[in-house]
Design a protein around this motif. Structure first.
Motif: not given
Ligand code: ASP
Ligand code: MG
Length: 399
Positions: A303-313
């Motif tokens: 599991s991990f998280t990432c910023p929503l504005d990197e959704e495309e990547f």
């Protein structure tokens, strides 16, 4: 004794604001103080300079972008110096290069290598106020560089480190709070906080101070004051944790909204699968946080998280991952927030995690992932649960 003061972009957004700051500085200079003042670009100037370059191309040369961005701060130093001199206070504006700030590393994210403190001291003999452009320096090739967004804080703390280790950061909030007052109305201002807690808070989403600057402050023992521009509110001192400081187990709650949580199951249990997955994510420049991995019955969960504005990547990277490993199943949530509880007291107090889990149980708040550091515990929760979770934690730990 020289004090370094820094005024952020929202404090110098107009010429009138700059003039008001000049009168304040005159008052201190008249009282006999020697001041070094670091300023940011006016208001949203840095954003609009970036936008301007982007109307030409998505990939401006980084060297040229630095040259362009540096203009923002240079406008402010000149205006402030003109304002001070017009009030009869001897002031001199200096670019980063003129102030002897040498940098190393890549354009647009350079690091300060060295500062010529002697040069500043000399200029302070004949001037009462030296005004230095924040966020910039000069590299070994003589090119103008910038320090990364928010870098004026670093300029200020670095200057204080080579002068008398006193730094006052003025911004649009009146100090550091136990929680974001927009999320939790009764959050309290903190009088004193340790470098470590402030670093953790900056890393976890608090925008009050840029993290690198706090790190630098700790390294060189700079006493940092954070307060509201032209306001007599008390503000917050950032310093080494000492005996005299009130030692609370938990000092604050930080929230990062707009987080995407990703879980991947059935990752093949081979030597290379996990490394391959992170390589595919990194190839797409996804910024990963809160990584955890477990293995159960030969099945690997990640599991991990990432910023929503990197959704495309992220979507592109997940596509790559599913192409490479046909067994994996992916689950993602884009309405999550990361909530972190920070406190230096966690180093030696036990039972903080247990108290926190009891709060989640009592309030029936679901959480999806939990990670810890030496002085913090972070949860991913639904964005819609943020307010009530912060309220419950603030209540329990008297924040
Ligand atoms: N002007 C730069 C920025 O907007 C640097 C700073 O304000 O600290 O990021
Ligand atoms: Mg800032």
């Amino acid at each position: 004794m020289t004090t370094v003061l820094k005024f952020g972009g929202s404090s110098v957004a107009t010429v009138e604001q700059i003039q008001a700051i000049a009168s304040y500085l005159k008052g201190r200079a008249d009282a006999g103080e020697k001041l070094v003042v670091v300023v940011s670009a006016m208001g949203k100037m840095t954003d609009s300079l970036i936008a301007q370059a982007r109307t030409i191309t998505d990939r401006p040369e980084r060297r040229e972008l630095d040259r362009l961005l540096a203009i923002g701060e240079e406008q402010t130093i000149s205006l402030l110096s003109i304002a001070l001199n017009s009030l009869g206070t001897k002031a001199l504006s200096l670019t980063g290069a003129q102030a002897g700030i040498s940098t190393m590393g890549l354009h647009t994210k350079s690091k300060i290598k060295q500062i010529n403190g002697e040069l500043l001291r000399e200029k302070l003999v004949v001037n009462d106020v030296i005004i230095v452009a924040g966020f910039q320096g000069v590299n070994e090739h003589g090119d103008v560089t910038t320090l990364g967004r928010g870098g004026s804080d670093t300029t200020a703390v670095a200057l204080a480190a080579v002068l008398d280790k006193r730094c006052e950061i003025y911004t649009d909030v009146d100090g550091v709070y136990t929680a974001d007052p927009r999320v939790h109305k009764t959050a309290k201002a903190i009088d004193r906080i340790s470098y470590d807690e402030m670093m953790e808070m900056s890393a976890l989403g608090s925008k009050v101070m840029e993290m690198r600057s706090v790190e630098l402050g700790k390294k060189y023992g700079v006493h940092i004051f954070v307060g509201k521009t032209l306001d007599s509110q008390k503000g917050t001192w950032i310093m080494e944790a000492t005996e005299t400081m009130e030692q609370k187990v938990v000092s604050s709650v930080s929230v990062t909204k707009n987080v995407l949580s990703v879980s991947i199951k059935h990752v093949p249990q081979t030597d290379s699968a996990v490394a391959d997955i992170f390589e595919l994510l990194s190839n797409r420049h996804v910024n990963i946080d809160m990584i955890s991995q477990t293995t159960f019955d030969g099945d690997v969960f990640l599991s991990f998280t990432c910023p929503l504005d990197e959704e495309e990547f992220l979507e592109e990277a997940l596509g790559d991952i599913m192409n490479r490993f046909t067994t994996v199943k992916v689950d993602r949530h884009d309405q999550h927030a990361k909530l972190s509880v920070v406190g230096i007291g966690m180093r030696d107090a036990t039972g903080v995690a247990s108290r926190l889990f009891a709060i989640f149980r009592a309030e029936a708040i679901p959480f999806y992932q939990v990670t810890t550091s030496e002085i913090s515990i972070s949860y991913t929760i639904a964005q819609s649960d943020v307010e009530r979770t912060v309220a419950a934690i603030a209540h329990a730990f008297e924040l």
